[in-house]
Motif scaffolding. Structure first.
Motif, PDB file in Angstrom:
ATOM      1  N   VAL A 238       0.858  -1.180   0.000  1.00  0.00           N
ATOM      2  CA  VAL A 238       0.000   0.000   0.000  1.00  0.00           C
ATOM      3  C   VAL A 238       0.897   1.233   0.000  1.00  0.00           C
ATOM      4  O   VAL A 238       1.703   1.416   0.921  1.00  0.00           O
ATOM      5  N   ALA A 239       0.756   2.057  -1.014  1.00  0.00           N
ATOM      6  CA  ALA A 239       1.606   3.239  -1.161  1.00  0.00           C
ATOM      7  C   ALA A 239       0.734   4.458  -1.496  1.00  0.00           C
ATOM      8  O   ALA A 239       0.185   4.513  -2.589  1.00  0.00           O
ATOM      9  N   THR A 240       0.533   5.357  -0.541  1.00  0.00           N
ATOM     10  CA  THR A 240       1.295   5.510   0.687  1.00  0.00           C
ATOM     11  C   THR A 240       0.388   5.985   1.823  1.00  0.00           C
ATOM     12  O   THR A 240      -0.793   6.260   1.610  1.00  0.00           O
ATOM     13  N   ASN A 241       1.013   6.103   3.018  1.00  0.00           N
ATOM     14  CA  ASN A 241       0.351   6.698   4.160  1.00  0.00           C
ATOM     15  C   ASN A 241       0.378   8.221   4.027  1.00  0.00           C
ATOM     16  O   ASN A 241       0.783   8.754   2.993  1.00  0.00           O
ATOM     17  N   THR A 242      -0.033   8.919   5.075  1.00  0.00           N
ATOM     18  CA  THR A 242       0.052  10.376   5.092  1.00  0.00           C
ATOM     19  C   THR A 242       1.498  10.813   5.312  1.00  0.00           C
ATOM     20  O   THR A 242       2.351  10.020   5.707  1.00  0.00           O
ATOM     21  N   THR A 271       2.088   9.294  -6.234  1.00  0.00           N
ATOM     22  CA  THR A 271       2.107   8.630  -7.545  1.00  0.00           C
ATOM     23  C   THR A 271       3.527   8.258  -7.949  1.00  0.00           C
ATOM     24  O   THR A 271       3.760   7.170  -8.507  1.00  0.00           O
ATOM     25  N   GLU A 272       4.475   9.121  -7.648  1.00  0.00           N
ATOM     26  CA  GLU A 272       5.865   8.826  -8.002  1.00  0.00           C
ATOM     27  C   GLU A 272       6.410   7.655  -7.191  1.00  0.00           C
ATOM     28  O   GLU A 272       7.219   6.870  -7.695  1.00  0.00           O
ATOM     29  N   ILE A 273       5.963   7.504  -5.948  1.00  0.00           N
ATOM     30  CA  ILE A 273       6.382   6.346  -5.160  1.00  0.00           C
ATOM     31  C   ILE A 273       5.780   5.067  -5.747  1.00  0.00           C
ATOM     32  O   ILE A 273       6.448   4.030  -5.828  1.00  0.00           O
ATOM     33  N   VAL A 274       4.514   5.136  -6.176  1.00  0.00           N
ATOM     34  CA  VAL A 274       3.913   3.988  -6.862  1.00  0.00           C
ATOM     35  C   VAL A 274       4.750   3.619  -8.080  1.00  0.00           C
ATOM     36  O   VAL A 274       5.056   2.434  -8.317  1.00  0.00           O
ATOM     37  N   ARG A 275       5.138   4.621  -8.855  1.00  0.00           N
ATOM     38  CA  ARG A 275       5.926   4.363 -10.070  1.00  0.00           C
ATOM     39  C   ARG A 275       7.280   3.730  -9.719  1.00  0.00           C
ATOM     40  O   ARG A 275       7.731   2.792 -10.382  1.00  0.00           O
ATOM     41  N   TYR A 276       7.919   4.246  -8.675  1.00  0.00           N
ATOM     42  CA  TYR A 276       9.220   3.716  -8.242  1.00  0.00           C
ATOM     43  C   TYR A 276       9.096   2.250  -7.842  1.00  0.00           C
ATOM     44  O   TYR A 276       9.924   1.412  -8.227  1.00  0.00           O
TER      45      TYR A 276
END
Length: 350
Positions: A238-242, A271-276
């Motif tokens: 799950v990406a991401t928390n607050t 969104t960038e963390i999801v992409r990473y």
């Protein structure tokens, strides 16, 4: 449902947590009435192109409600009637917790955001577990499990296992090691601590098991989490928390309040963390952070999320948000020539 546009100015005159409790009471009453079925028929978008299979679950649509809205598993029937494809309740701790002192929830109206420092207030795993065991809904129902505030980090694995065993009738389980509003979570975000917690949960049979990441982790720390995901063969991320960060772009007067920031201001970074993550693993990702429109959801899906979640968007957009996003997703799929959500997952990942 246009009533929300009339009610919203009145609700926004109330303190944020007071308004939340008012909506909670209304939804609880609604799910006990004959209106439940006709409302569900109006707000549920049924189209096989929206169906997704991920972490052992089948989702009739990819739009879920994130943990935090229904902390105590009291509203799953109402939430599914609003057209959501899945629900995550919690965070849940082993024992009941009152959370932090009020005020602890703040609107950032100019930024379409929220700041919360609720502190994992909940009824405790036993009460919530009994409620889950008696709840039947037609969508996957997950539970977010977190460390009890009084528990020392070295005792966290046993604490998480105690919570899991009380709520094990859920369809999936999310290990929350990233809550910014409760003591002791920073110590859980190193590789060895995470491995002990997740290993203990696996030993107890926890599955499907997902881990929820902080958006404030540096890339090497994210890589450590991905290594643990691979080591324990976790079913999802799950990406991401607050976030505890405060973008310079924030305009609202509440921007200096302490707590976790959610909503529009964290959309891009989430969104960038999801992409990473998607570029480095094939494990299904739940994309969370700033989802208010179909385009927001679609960006996270194209970045690599199999499904998405929202909470703050519901506060600002109202009860038709899941229907509106799902309708919009169908239009976006048609525009781009995809025959399903699954076909669009990760097309923009690195």
């Amino acid at each position: 449902m246009n009533l929300y546009s009339l009610a919203k100015p009145l609700l926004f005159r109330l303190p944020a947590e007071t308004a939340h409790h008012a909506i909670h009471t209304l939804l609880d009453g609604f799910q006990r009435t004959p209106l439940h079925s006709p409302v569900a028929k109006q707000l549920t978008v049924t189209d096989e192109r929206l169906e997704v299979s991920a972490f052992g679950q089948t989702f009739t649509n990819p739009v879920g409600l994130a943990a935090g809205f229904d902390k105590n598993a009291e509203l799953p029937r109402a939430i599914t009637a609003l057209g959501f494809g899945f629900v995550e309740v919690g965070g849940v701790t082993a024992e009941p917790q009152a959370g932090n002192p009020r005020p602890r929830l703040f609107r950032l109206r100019k930024d379409n955001g929220l700041i919360n420092r609720m502190g994992l207030n909940n009824h405790g795993a036993s009460a919530i577990g009994h409620r889950l065991a008696e709840t039947t809904v037609d969508v996957p129902l997950g539970v977010n499990i977190a460390k009890s505030e009084h528990v020392d980090p070295e005792d966290a694995p046993a604490d998480y296992c105690q919570t899991y065993e009380a709520v094990d009738s859920a369809d999936f389980f999310v290990v929350n090691i990233s809550c910014p509003n409760s003591q002791g979570f920073e110590a859980l975000q190193n590789r060895s601590a995470m491995a002990e917690i997740i290993g203990a949960l696996r030993d107890r049979g926890a599955s499907p098991l997902l881990v929820k990441l902080s958006p404030d982790l540096p890339e090497p720390a994210v890589d450590d989490v991905l290594a643990i995901v691979e080591e324990f063969d976790l079913e999802g991320i799950v990406a991401t928390n607050t976030t505890t960060e405060r973008p310079a772009s924030l305009k609202s007067s509440n921007r200096s309040e302490k707590g976790g920031l959610s909503g529009e201001p964290i959309k891009h970074d989430a969104t960038e963390i999801v992409r990473y993550i998607a570029a480095r693993t094939d494990v299904p990702i739940v994309g969370v952070g700033g989802v208010s429109t179909a385009e927001d959801a679609y960006q996270k899906i194209r970045a690599g999320a199999s499904v998405v979640q929202l909470y703050t968007g519901l506060v600002y957009q109202g009860p038709t948000i899941a229907r509106d996003i799902n309708r919009g997703l169908l239009e976006l799929l048609e525009r781009d020539g995809f025959d399903s959500i699954e076909a669009a997952v990760g097309v923009d990942s690195e």
